[in-house]
Design an enzyme around this catalytic site. Structure first.
Site, PDB file in Angstrom:
ATOM      1  N   GLU A   1     -26.617  16.087 -21.352  1.00 38.88           N
ATOM      2  CA  GLU A   1     -26.030  16.626 -22.134  1.00 38.88           C
ATOM      3  C   GLU A   1     -25.793  18.145 -22.889  1.00 38.88           C
ATOM      4  OE1 GLU A   1     -26.162  13.562 -26.591  1.00 38.88           O
ATOM      5  OE2 GLU A   1     -24.422  14.783 -25.794  1.00 38.88           O
TER       6      GLU A   1
ATOM      7  N   LYS B   1     -30.031  13.150 -24.777  1.00 46.47           N
ATOM      8  CA  LYS B   1     -29.743  14.423 -25.181  1.00 46.47           C
ATOM      9  C   LYS B   1     -30.263  15.346 -24.290  1.00 46.47           C
ATOM     10  CE  LYS B   1     -28.973  13.733 -27.769  1.00 46.47           C
ATOM     11  NZ  LYS B   1     -28.404  12.852 -28.479  1.00 46.47           N
TER      12      LYS B   1
ATOM     13  N   HIS C   1     -39.616   0.865  -8.405  1.00 48.01           N
ATOM     14  CA  HIS C   1     -38.215   0.106  -7.686  1.00 48.01           C
ATOM     15  C   HIS C   1     -37.100   1.213  -7.089  1.00 48.01           C
ATOM     16  CE1 HIS C   1     -40.472  -3.164  -8.786  1.00 48.01           C
ATOM     17  NE2 HIS C   1     -40.581  -3.042 -10.183  1.00 48.01           N
TER      18      HIS C   1
ATOM     19  N   GLU D   1     -32.930   7.871 -24.726  1.00 47.02           N
ATOM     20  CA  GLU D   1     -32.299   8.937 -25.046  1.00 47.02           C
ATOM     21  C   GLU D   1     -33.034  10.270 -24.568  1.00 47.02           C
ATOM     22  OE1 GLU D   1     -29.883   8.399 -27.070  1.00 47.02           O
ATOM     23  OE2 GLU D   1     -30.281  10.678 -28.682  1.00 47.02           O
TER      24      GLU D   1
ATOM     25  N   ASN E   1      -3.116  12.919 -32.661  1.00 48.58           N
ATOM     26  CA  ASN E   1      -4.842  12.287 -31.649  1.00 48.58           C
ATOM     27  C   ASN E   1      -4.856  10.800 -31.287  1.00 48.58           C
ATOM     28  OD1 ASN E   1      -7.469  11.823 -31.412  1.00 48.58           O
ATOM     29  ND2 ASN E   1      -7.924  11.298 -33.567  1.00 48.58           N
ATOM     30  N   GLY E   2      -4.967  10.964 -30.444  1.00 48.94           N
ATOM     31  CA  GLY E   2      -4.739   9.577 -29.354  1.00 48.94           C
ATOM     32  C   GLY E   2      -3.906   9.264 -28.673  1.00 48.94           C
TER      33      GLY E   2
ATOM     34  N   TRP F   1      -9.144  17.701 -27.469  1.00 53.39           N
ATOM     35  CA  TRP F   1     -10.145  17.550 -26.362  1.00 53.39           C
ATOM     36  C   TRP F   1      -9.235  16.926 -25.368  1.00 53.39           C
ATOM     37  CZ3 TRP F   1     -11.861  12.566 -23.760  1.00 53.39           C
ATOM     38  CH2 TRP F   1     -13.475  12.870 -23.740  1.00 53.39           C
TER      39      TRP F   1
ATOM     40  N   ARG G   1     -14.737  17.682 -32.776  1.00 52.31           N
ATOM     41  CA  ARG G   1     -13.844  16.333 -32.039  1.00 52.31           C
ATOM     42  C   ARG G   1     -12.922  17.061 -31.124  1.00 52.31           C
ATOM     43  NH1 ARG G   1     -12.665  12.354 -35.921  1.00 52.31           N
ATOM     44  NH2 ARG G   1     -11.292  11.793 -34.793  1.00 52.31           N
TER      45      ARG G   1
ATOM     46  N   LYS H   1     -16.656  14.610 -29.747  1.00 53.07           N
ATOM     47  CA  LYS H   1     -18.125  13.750 -30.860  1.00 53.07           C
ATOM     48  C   LYS H   1     -17.959  12.440 -31.102  1.00 53.07           C
ATOM     49  CE  LYS H   1     -21.113  13.968 -33.596  1.00 53.07           C
ATOM     50  NZ  LYS H   1     -22.694  13.678 -33.763  1.00 53.07           N
TER      51      LYS H   1
ATOM     52  N   CYS I   1      -9.927  14.869 -30.274  1.00 53.13           N
ATOM     53  CA  CYS I   1      -9.524  15.480 -31.003  1.00 53.13           C
ATOM     54  C   CYS I   1      -8.626  15.522 -32.785  1.00 53.13           C
ATOM     55  CB  CYS I   1      -7.026  15.298 -30.582  1.00 53.13           C
ATOM     56  SG  CYS I   1      -7.412  15.838 -29.756  1.00 53.13           S
TER      57      CYS I   1
HETATM   58  C1  F6R Z   1     -24.547  11.482 -27.591  1.00 56.09           C
HETATM   59  C2  F6R Z   1     -23.445  10.981 -28.367  1.00 56.09           C
HETATM   60  C3  F6R Z   1     -22.380  10.126 -27.866  1.00 56.09           C
HETATM   61  C4  F6R Z   1     -22.392   8.819 -28.695  1.00 56.09           C
HETATM   62  C5  F6R Z   1     -21.108   8.046 -28.329  1.00 56.09           C
HETATM   63  C6  F6R Z   1     -21.192   6.908 -29.788  1.00 56.09           C
HETATM   64  O1  F6R Z   1     -25.228  12.208 -28.236  1.00 56.09           O
HETATM   65  O2  F6R Z   1     -23.750  11.257 -29.304  1.00 56.09           O
HETATM   66  O3  F6R Z   1     -23.424   9.350 -26.705  1.00 56.09           O
HETATM   67  O4  F6R Z   1     -23.676   8.459 -30.056  1.00 56.09           O
HETATM   68  O5  F6R Z   1     -20.031   8.751 -28.129  1.00 56.09           O
HETATM   69  O6  F6R Z   1     -20.865   7.250 -30.892  1.00 56.09           O
HETATM   70  P1  F6R Z   1     -20.755   6.498 -32.055  1.00 56.09           P
HETATM   71  O7  F6R Z   1     -22.117   6.361 -32.410  1.00 56.09           O
HETATM   72  O8  F6R Z   1     -20.202   7.824 -33.309  1.00 56.09           O
HETATM   73  O9  F6R Z   1     -19.667   5.228 -31.451  1.00 56.09           O
END
Ligand code: F6R
Length: 663
Positions: free
Chosen positions: A544, A541, A560, A537, A100-101, A74, A27, A658, A2
């Site tokens: 997602e 990526k 395994h 990673e 937000n929260g 969100w 967000r 985000k 949010c």
């Molecule tokens: C994936 C991604 C998330 C963030 C995670 C932590 O592309 O961006 O997995 O890495 O939510 O976010 P931060 O780094 O802001 O604590």
């Protein structure tokens, strides 16, 4: 999770609010709304869907006015619907609130309010706030007093802004969720994040928990919950507005991948000295509590203790002892590490090091752990959401490093707070200067990647890795009194990373290669050592943003269990860092024997791997700790091109946000 925006001052509120919401859409993007105070009252528009949909409807009704609040959502409580979109209003429609929260005691508050006759229109936790305000104002409290009193009734985390048709002011407060005040010449702003108003002002105050802000046309006032004035520094933001715009790119993610040469140059700037006069040691490190005395040599790097001083004996890729560090330290030319935040000696007395992080930042932390281990310093990495469940022991000599792009991730913040309560020293490695992590931790190191808008983290992962490489070197020097054995090779390559990433971006064949493997059942990513977090990673990526199934494994783990899933329809991306090549090739052959095509991400001069793999995406020849980062850039491009082909909403993948500010 949010985004909120508020503004009061000259100009049309709707324009500013929509701009702000568009810049905050990363967000949350399942619904959005605005409330504008105009002559006849409050004009509230809120809709499920994207901000562009909200915009067309708001523009049609053109609510004139100079005071307004907005929200992009969100969902946490209640699905994305028009009713659940913010702002939420009281029974009379006189007071509107964005939040937000999470209000943890909303069930109780709502039941009490309903018993007193209030009618609710949404399933959200937020809606209790305008109704609580309504009651207090009806009872004769000023909106200012009512706002303070209501926030005392709320449990949980929140950044809240409220407007009333009967007041020429905006009231806002925060506890546990970010809120930034923007100070313009003739307009003031509040937002969850700076990009919301960056094109209007670069003067900001990062608000603290408990701050209550009152904005009027010509003033802003910050007080504590009891009304006593609070003073904060006004900071100038050095991000440019265009940093938070897509420019010529179709997606923020693509722009941010391309920005890496610049963002990495910013990360490194001034932090590595190549003038041959780099400091090489901190005060003598003979404390029996030092980490190096307890090195586990998890990576096979041998260590030796000669009684008075700990001597770090360097090791080659296979763990064979080579040159003692003392000799390197004494050489004429040792690159310096100049971390302003951490002068030599800052990490001399550590008993243990822990990383806490989530998602991509967790992978960066694992990468950091590997770089430390290679240099003989042991550490542990925890998924922040699991940290409290273990629980990991800490004392005052424990350094707990929270790796967090946003500095607002609830799981990471909770872990850092828990560590601090246990007496540990905390360090935030973050991109956001005024973030909660940066403010709450004992120390902060900024990765300086610039704003990242795409939900999928790209450039910030690279900047985290490079920051951790420099931090690891600082820690090793403090622990051992000498540079790490390969710092004369690694640090010049770190300096050169912007050019190497530039070359990767210019010459990449990732799109051509991945075009040959689209539409398969599943995608696996494997690696060993430093390439293991890169494989994880790469898979994160990929899944997602493409919505295709992908998993990242330590290559040795395949046999395994996961090998059961390997078929000719499961392409395997094999990440080669330059270490463990023989073992990786065995794993490659294991999956090839089951018919799976292997795409190697490998140094351009490694003909052996290139000839064995079915396809190769190459990177410049480099130090293994750099190779992992370069390989990851290629995997970012792999994921991007598949998602683009599938026409996915790359910058805003479904169900994600985000900044994850709930646990
Ligand atoms: C994936 C991604 C998330 C963030 C995670 C932590 O592309 O961006 O997995 O890495 O939510 O976010 P931060 O780094 O802001 O604590």
């Amino acid at each position: 999770m949010c985004g909120i925006i508020a503004r009061i001052g000259d100009g049309d509120a709707v324009d500013t609010l929509l701009t702000g919401l568009t810049n905050l859409e990363y967000r949350g993007y399942d619904s959005a709304g605005v409330a504008v105070k105009n002559g006849s009252g409050l004009s509230v528009h809120k809709h499920e869907g994207k901000i562009s949909q909200l915009e067309s409807r708001v523009r049609q009704s053109s609510p004139g006015g100079q005071i307004g609040i907005g929200h992009t959502r969100w969902s946490t409580h209640g699905p994305p619907t028009d009713e659940n979109a913010h702002p939420h209003t009281d029974c009379t429609g006189s007071i509107a609130v964005v939040h937000n929260g999470i209000i943890e005691n909303h069930d109780t508050l709502k039941a009490e309010l309903e018993a007193r006759g209030h009618e609710f229109e949404s399933e959200t936790d937020t809606e209790v706030i305008p109704h609580l305000l309504e009651e207090r104002v009806e009872d004769g409290e000023s909106l200012d007093t009512a706002f303070r009193n209501v926030t005392q009734q709320l449990d949980g985390s929140y950044a809240v802004a409220a407007v009333s048709k009967d007041s020429d002011a905006i009231y806002a407060t925060r506890r546990g969720s970010p809120l930034v005040l923007g100070i313009g010449d003739d307009c003031h702003y509040l937002a969850s994040d700076v990009p919301a108003f960056l094109e209007f002002t670069d003067q900001v105050i990062y608000l603290e928990d408990g701050d209550v802000v009152t904005l009027t046309y010509d003033s802003y006032e910050i007080t504590d919950p009891d009304g006593s004035p609070v003073a904060h520094d006004v900071r100038t933001i050095d991000w440019r507005p265009e940093d938070a715009e897509k420019g010529r790119y179709d997606h923020f993610m693509r722009k941010e991948i391309s920005e890496q040469p610049t963002s990495l140059a910013q990360t490194i700037e001034g932090r590595i000295q190549m003038n041959g006069q780099g400091e090489s040691s901190s005060p003598s490190q003979t404390d029996s509590g030092s980490l190096t005395d307890r090195r586990t040599a998890a990576d096979g790097a041998p260590t030796a203790t000669d009684g008075e001083t700990t001597t770090n004996v360097s090791a080659d890729a296979d763990g064979t002892a080579t040159t003692p560090v003392d000799e390197l330290a004494a050489s004429d030319w040792v690159p310096g590490i100049n971390l302003e935040e951490f002068p030599p000696g800052s990490f001399s007395d550590l008993s243990s090091i822990q990383f806490v992080a989530c998602g991509t930042s967790y992978h960066a932390a694992l990468y950091g752990q590997q770089m430390l281990a290679r240099r003989g310093v042991s550490s542990q990495t925890f998924r922040a959401g699991e940290y409290a469940m273990l629980p990991a022991p800490v004392d005052e000599d424990t350094l707990v490093i929270g790796v967090t792009q946003s500095g607002e991730t609830a799981d990471t913040l909770q872990s850092l707070r828990r560590a601090a309560e246990g007496g540990a020293r905390t360090l935030a490695l973050t991109n956001v200067v005024g973030s909660t992590a940066a403010r709450e931790c004992d120390d902060a190191m900024f990765i300086r990647a610039g704003p990242e808008i795409g939900v999928a983290a790209t450039k910030t992962f690279s900047s985290q890795v490079v920051s951790l490489a420099m931090l690891a070197e600082r820690i090793v020097r403090d622990q051992t009194g000498a540079p790490s054995e390969d710092s004369d090779r690694l640090l010049p390559e770190l300096m050169n990373i912007p050019q190497m990433v530039d070359r990767v971006l210019e010459e990449t064949n990732a799109e051509d290669v991945i075009n040959r493997y689209r539409g398969q059942d599943s995608y696996f990513f494997i690696g060993r050592g430093i390439a293991h977090p890169v494989a994880m990673e790469g898979a994160l990526k990929f899944k997602e943003i493409t919505y295709e199934h992908a998993e990242g494994f330590a290559a040795g783990q395949l046999k395994h269990g996961p090998l059961a899933l390997v078929t000719p329809r499961t392409p395997v991306f094999a990440v080669f860092s330059g270490r463990h090549t023989d073992k990786m090739l065995s794993n490659v052959e294991e999956v090839q024997a089951r018919g799976a095509p292997v795409i190697a991400i490998v140094s351009e001069d490694n003909d052996r791997v290139i000839d064995t793999a079915d396809d190769a995406i190459t990177i410049p020849e480099s130090h293994p700790d750099v190779a992992g980062l370069l390989a990851n850039v290629q995997l970012q491009l792999v994921a991007y091109h598949v998602a683009d082909y599938l026409d996915r909403p790359i910058d805003k993948p479904r169900n994600l946000a985000k900044s994850v500010t709930v646990e």
